[in-house]
Design an enzyme around this catalytic site. Structure first.
Site, PDB file in Angstrom:
ATOM      1  N   LYS A 282       1.411  42.250  16.310  1.00  0.00           N
ATOM      2  CA  LYS A 282       1.988  40.893  15.717  1.00  0.00           C
ATOM      3  C   LYS A 282       1.138  39.492  16.861  1.00  0.00           C
ATOM      4  O   LYS A 282       1.538  38.281  16.516  1.00  0.00           O
ATOM      5  CB  LYS A 282       3.151  40.928  16.797  1.00  0.00           C
ATOM      6  CG  LYS A 282       4.007  41.517  15.122  1.00  0.00           C
ATOM      7  CD  LYS A 282       5.533  41.280  15.065  1.00  0.00           C
ATOM      8  CE  LYS A 282       5.773  41.964  14.424  1.00  0.00           C
ATOM      9  NZ  LYS A 282       7.629  41.862  14.953  1.00  0.00           N
ATOM     10  N   HIS A 307       0.452  42.037  10.113  1.00  0.00           N
ATOM     11  CA  HIS A 307       0.366  42.957  11.794  1.00  0.00           C
ATOM     12  C   HIS A 307      -0.475  44.084  11.872  1.00  0.00           C
ATOM     13  O   HIS A 307      -0.609  44.674  12.877  1.00  0.00           O
ATOM     14  CB  HIS A 307       1.536  42.400  11.711  1.00  0.00           C
ATOM     15  CG  HIS A 307       2.775  43.154  11.407  1.00  0.00           C
ATOM     16  ND1 HIS A 307       3.427  42.339  11.170  1.00  0.00           N
ATOM     17  CD2 HIS A 307       3.428  43.990  13.148  1.00  0.00           C
ATOM     18  CE1 HIS A 307       4.783  43.658  10.917  1.00  0.00           C
ATOM     19  NE2 HIS A 307       4.178  44.204  12.277  1.00  0.00           N
ATOM     20  N   HIS A 331       5.115  52.230  10.813  1.00  0.00           N
ATOM     21  CA  HIS A 331       6.322  51.754  10.543  1.00  0.00           C
ATOM     22  C   HIS A 331       6.645  51.213   9.494  1.00  0.00           C
ATOM     23  O   HIS A 331       7.968  50.648   9.693  1.00  0.00           O
ATOM     24  CB  HIS A 331       6.648  51.183  12.363  1.00  0.00           C
ATOM     25  CG  HIS A 331       5.987  49.763  12.174  1.00  0.00           C
ATOM     26  ND1 HIS A 331       4.879  49.928  12.574  1.00  0.00           N
ATOM     27  CD2 HIS A 331       6.050  48.699  12.550  1.00  0.00           C
ATOM     28  CE1 HIS A 331       4.427  48.513  12.799  1.00  0.00           C
ATOM     29  NE2 HIS A 331       5.090  47.634  12.183  1.00  0.00           N
ATOM     30  N   ASP A 360      12.497  51.147  14.069  1.00  0.00           N
ATOM     31  CA  ASP A 360      12.174  49.894  13.482  1.00  0.00           C
ATOM     32  C   ASP A 360      12.936  48.627  13.142  1.00  0.00           C
ATOM     33  O   ASP A 360      13.483  47.648  13.643  1.00  0.00           O
ATOM     34  CB  ASP A 360      10.764  49.274  13.661  1.00  0.00           C
ATOM     35  CG  ASP A 360      10.158  48.170  13.647  1.00  0.00           C
ATOM     36  OD1 ASP A 360       9.999  47.258  14.560  1.00  0.00           O
ATOM     37  OD2 ASP A 360       9.579  47.406  11.939  1.00  0.00           O
TER      38      ASP A 360
END
Length: 423
Positions: A282, A307, A331, A360
């Site tokens: 990110k 990202h 994720h 997450d």
């Protein structure tokens, strides 16, 4: 759980470069600043005939000297003048981050004083002479990079003779006050040398470290790898007010789920580490997109999806354990193949990857952001249950979440967390 666990370690030399790259992404169009400061300080140290170990240490300091900077406004302030004001905040923050990270803790004190003027620093009796030399050389190298950007280049991007003379004049005018006099002499000689400037490019700077002694090559274990991950997570989370501590809470939730699901202490630590580093990519996502309260365009959403790939690449460069790389970077994959960036499906996603994905989503839903408050527990669970029913998230992990909903909510929102004893 029965899974193959190869050694967990981290390449500290690569970490230093990744921190430098991360700081380039804070928001000012001034890439490779950390690289250049490292190179400038290293060349000056060599010219002063410092030992190889000292030269390599000041190179490392140069790469990460601004690790306490989290906002573009802080960097902009550093570019306003040769002697910028209000530099103390990021120096203290950098010191605190490094001091808490044992593998890099020896770099903390020079970072604390890397904007302290020589005339003040030399009189401090509580700091040893070597630390003073490190701090003031990083300061001098940082300010030389500022001057390099301040004076004009020629039509081909090379420094002019006039600019060299002006830079040398500014350094000499501040010798003995702002800068250490002997370092100014050596630096002025470098400024006059064409090779010094011609060699100041990122590819060459990175190749310099290939010849270094193994100061940061010695393998470190899982516990110290976690401390490095915690350092990096704080740099990532500090980029945005609403992602602040996201990585930490994801890591804490992952560790808690792993405890409830019967993972071994070592596996729980590995999942905690994976949670810390899952969003490293990110740093390359434009802040305007991260902060946008409205629906994203297709182009903006592509930046968000990127990202996860950027995270994988960065993690692979730093961490040796492939399981941790996969758990962290998967994720956003979903069991039905609708996730990103690889479009993996249930047959390709092990339970640890599914666990990180669940933490997450849950943390993102329950965390407050500038444009909305975090969702209540019941609403977050309802959204996740729909994702489980649609075969996107794992039912076993969801059942664990439901069975421990209140404590998971407190962990996710930073209200309470007691780290399990891991042996």
């Amino acid at each position: 759980m029965d899974m193959s666990l190869d050694d967990v370690s981290v390449d500290l030399r690569r970490v230093l470069f990744e921190i430098a790259y991360a700081l380039d992404e804070v928001g000012v169009d001034d890439i490779y600043h950390g690289h250049r400061v490292a190179y400038i300080a290293y060349r000056c140290a060599q010219r002063m005939r410092w030992s190889d170990a000292q030269c390599q240490t000041v190179f490392s300091l140069g790469l990460i000297h601004d690790c306490g900077v989290s906002e573009s406004a802080e960097i902009s302030a550093l570019l306003t003048s040769l002697a910028p004001k209000n530099t103390r905040k990021h120096c203290v923050k950098g010191y605190e981050l490094l001091k808490a990270c044992r593998p890099l803790s020896e770099l903390a004190t020079p970072i604390l004083f890397h904007h302290t003027w020589w005339q003040e620093l030399q009189s401090m009796s509580t700091i040893d002479a070597e630390t003073k030399q490190y701090a003031t050389l990083v300061f001098l190298a940082d300010r030389l990079d500022y001057l390099h950007g301040h004076y004009p280049l020629d039509a081909y991007g090379n420094i002019t003779q006039r600019s060299k003379e002006n830079i040398i004049g500014e350094l000499q005018a501040n010798a003995g006050t702002m800068f250490e006099p002997n370092q100014v002499v050596a630096m002025a000689e470098l400024v006059a040398c064409d090779d010094f400037w011609f060699s100041m490019e990122a590819r060459h700077i990175e190749s310099l470290s290939d010849t270094f002694l193994p100061l940061y090559h010695s393998p470190i274990g899982l516990d110290e790898s976690i401390e490095v991950a915690e350092l990096f997570a704080q740099i990532v989370d500090a980029k945005s007010s609403f992602t602040y501590q996201h990585s930490l809470h994801v890591a804490q939730l992952a560790e808690f789920f792993a405890l409830q699901l019967g993972y071994s202490p070592r596996e729980r630590k590995m999942l905690y580490l994976a949670g810390l580093i899952h969003d490293i990519g990110k740093l390359k996502t434009p802040s305007a997109i991260l902060h946008k309260p409205a629906q994203l365009s297709d182009e903006e959403y592509a930046c968000i999806k990127r990202h996860a790939t950027d995270s994988r690449h960065a993690i692979e460069r730093m961490f040796t354990n492939q399981s941790i790389v996969d758990w962290a970077s998967n994720h956003h994959e979903r069991l039905d193949g609708s996730g990103y960036p690889l479009g993996m499906n249930a047959s390709q996603l092990d339970q640890p990857s599914r666990l990180i994905a669940m933490t997450d989503v849950f943390q993102a839903l329950t965390q407050s952001r500038p444009y909305r408050k975090g969702l209540p527990l019941e609403q977050a669970l309802a959204i996740i249950e729909r994702m489980v029913n649609d075969n996107q998230l794992d039912r076993v992990v969801f059942d664990c979440l439901v069975g421990n909903a209140e404590i998971c909510y407190r962990i996710s929102t930073g209200q309470e967390y007691k780290q399990p004893v891991l042996v």
